[in-house]
Every structure is written in structure tokens, then in C-alpha cells.
Design an enzyme around this catalytic site. Sequence first.
Site, mmCIF file in Angstrom:
data_model
loop_
_atom_site.group_PDB
_atom_site.id
_atom_site.type_symbol
_atom_site.label_atom_id
_atom_site.label_comp_id
_atom_site.label_asym_id
_atom_site.label_seq_id
_atom_site.Cartn_x
_atom_site.Cartn_y
_atom_site.Cartn_z
ATOM 1 N N ASP A 1 17.656 -6.759 -53.150
ATOM 2 C CA ASP A 1 16.832 -5.983 -52.185
ATOM 3 C C ASP A 1 16.938 -4.622 -52.008
ATOM 4 O O ASP A 1 18.162 -4.082 -52.088
ATOM 5 C CB ASP A 1 17.026 -6.785 -50.832
ATOM 6 C CG ASP A 1 15.809 -6.538 -49.612
ATOM 7 O OD1 ASP A 1 15.133 -7.546 -49.515
ATOM 8 O OD2 ASP A 1 15.625 -5.560 -49.469
ATOM 9 N N ILE A 2 15.996 -3.933 -52.081
ATOM 10 C CA ILE A 2 15.922 -2.472 -52.104
ATOM 11 C C ILE A 2 16.348 -1.825 -50.911
ATOM 12 O O ILE A 2 16.788 -0.837 -50.764
ATOM 13 C CB ILE A 2 14.139 -2.085 -52.351
ATOM 14 C CG1 ILE A 2 14.473 -0.676 -52.843
ATOM 15 C CG2 ILE A 2 13.456 -1.937 -51.103
ATOM 16 C CD1 ILE A 2 12.872 -0.268 -53.448
ATOM 17 N N ASN B 1 11.605 -16.010 -44.693
ATOM 18 C CA ASN B 1 10.623 -15.804 -43.783
ATOM 19 C C ASN B 1 9.383 -16.205 -43.848
ATOM 20 O O ASN B 1 8.673 -16.218 -45.279
ATOM 21 C CB ASN B 1 10.683 -14.292 -43.506
ATOM 22 C CG ASN B 1 11.958 -13.709 -42.966
ATOM 23 O OD1 ASN B 1 12.768 -14.395 -41.907
ATOM 24 N ND2 ASN B 1 12.384 -12.559 -43.281
ATOM 25 N N GLU C 1 7.092 -9.989 -44.776
ATOM 26 C CA GLU C 1 6.319 -8.777 -45.147
ATOM 27 C C GLU C 1 5.620 -8.858 -46.739
ATOM 28 O O GLU C 1 4.497 -8.235 -46.718
ATOM 29 C CB GLU C 1 7.186 -7.497 -45.153
ATOM 30 C CG GLU C 1 7.533 -7.404 -43.713
ATOM 31 C CD GLU C 1 8.623 -6.175 -43.427
ATOM 32 O OE1 GLU C 1 9.336 -5.796 -44.773
ATOM 33 O OE2 GLU C 1 8.740 -5.816 -42.448
ATOM 34 N N HIS D 1 10.028 -15.807 -51.045
ATOM 35 C CA HIS D 1 11.264 -15.476 -51.595
ATOM 36 C C HIS D 1 12.176 -16.032 -50.541
ATOM 37 O O HIS D 1 12.117 -16.071 -49.381
ATOM 38 C CB HIS D 1 11.210 -13.931 -51.484
ATOM 39 C CG HIS D 1 10.686 -13.269 -50.389
ATOM 40 N ND1 HIS D 1 9.175 -13.216 -50.197
ATOM 41 C CD2 HIS D 1 11.502 -12.796 -49.199
ATOM 42 C CE1 HIS D 1 9.103 -12.520 -48.806
ATOM 43 N NE2 HIS D 1 10.271 -12.185 -48.332
HETATM 44 P P1 AMP Z 1 10.572 -10.246 -46.105
HETATM 45 O O1 AMP Z 1 10.324 -9.468 -44.706
HETATM 46 O O2 AMP Z 1 11.101 -11.584 -45.807
HETATM 47 O O3 AMP Z 1 8.888 -10.336 -46.593
HETATM 48 O O4 AMP Z 1 11.186 -9.690 -47.115
HETATM 49 C C1 AMP Z 1 10.715 -8.749 -48.069
HETATM 50 C C2 AMP Z 1 11.966 -8.009 -48.508
HETATM 51 O O5 AMP Z 1 11.722 -7.215 -49.813
HETATM 52 C C3 AMP Z 1 12.258 -6.838 -47.602
HETATM 53 O O6 AMP Z 1 13.823 -7.243 -47.207
HETATM 54 C C4 AMP Z 1 12.360 -5.776 -48.453
HETATM 55 O O7 AMP Z 1 13.543 -4.601 -48.399
HETATM 56 C C5 AMP Z 1 12.274 -6.170 -49.847
HETATM 57 N N1 AMP Z 1 11.470 -5.377 -50.889
HETATM 58 C C6 AMP Z 1 10.516 -4.660 -50.852
HETATM 59 N N2 AMP Z 1 10.170 -4.201 -51.810
HETATM 60 C C7 AMP Z 1 11.071 -4.293 -52.589
HETATM 61 C C8 AMP Z 1 11.192 -3.918 -54.038
HETATM 62 N N3 AMP Z 1 10.542 -2.902 -54.745
HETATM 63 N N4 AMP Z 1 12.616 -4.167 -54.649
HETATM 64 C C9 AMP Z 1 13.385 -4.892 -53.963
HETATM 65 N N5 AMP Z 1 13.024 -5.502 -52.635
HETATM 66 C C10 AMP Z 1 12.076 -5.143 -52.068
#
Ligand code: AMP
Length: 115
Positions: A30-31, A87, A95, A100
Site C-alpha cells: 500500500d502506498i 472495505n 476509495e 481489494h
Molecule cells: P480502500 O480505502 O479500502 O479503498 O483502500 C484503498 C487503498 O489503496 C488505500 O489504503 C490507499 O493507500 C491505497 N492506494 C491508493 N493508490 C495506490 C497506489 N498507486 N499504490 C498502492 N496503493 C495505493
Amino acid sequence: MEDCLFCKIIKGEIPSSKVYEDDDVLAFHDINPAAPIHILVIPKKHISKLTDLSKEDEALIGKIYTTINKIAVQEGFSEDGFRVIANCGKNGGQEVMHIHFHILGGRELGPKIIH
Ligand code: AMP
Ligand code: ZN
């Protein structure tokens, strides 16, 4: 699917820090990590959210969990334990609209699910 961030990561159009990949599943860091270990596990098939899963996806979701175990062994945190979170939708705080599974670990997360 076009315009899906995680589909772009699968296609290599957006870089990621890969942890595991096979024909069906991709895992990457995760970024914006919420714990010392924070890995996202995704199916390569675009499915927007958990409520879009159908009967034909049951084997795929099972595979995601056995892959999580594989990753835990590979990355050395299987014995210590970890948490898996998925989520869904607005109230779930989703988001990115490509299902995932967050693997969180590397420290004791405590009994509360909400962080
Ligand atoms: P969610 O809130 O469950 O939809 O989680 C989305 C996740 O994706 C968040 O924890 C973000 O930090 C992660 N995320 C968003 N963009 C990227 C990316 N380019 N590479 C890795 N993780 C990401
Ligand atoms: Zn997608």
C-alpha cells in the site's frame, strides 16, 4: 477496466511495489501504509466491490485467502499474525472501486477493528 487505478497497476501502466503475482491475483505494498506491514491483495479480474461478487467468483475469493497465507509465509509474518480487511461501499470507506484485501501487520493491532 479503463479508468480503474488497480486495473492500471495490473497492466503495469502505474508502477507498484509487487509482493506476489500469479495468473489470477496480484499483491503489492500500500502506498500509504497504516501499519508496518500493509499489503493489498487484488484479483486480476475487475470486480468493483464485494456486493458485486457472484457465485462464479467463489473459487477466486477462496484463492485470495490461500494466497494471503502464502504471502504471510513468504514475507515472514505468518507466525506473528496479521489482520485482513476488505472495505465495501460508502459506509465501509472504500476509495478504490476494485475489490481489494488489506493485509495489516508488523505490530500488535489490538482487538479493535476500526483504526
Ligand atoms: P480502500 O480505502 O479500502 O479503498 O483502500 C484503498 C487503498 O489503496 C488505500 O489504503 C490507499 O493507500 C491505497 N492506494 C491508493 N493508490 C495506490 C497506489 N498507486 N499504490 C498502492 N496503493 C495505493
Ligand atoms: Zn479494476
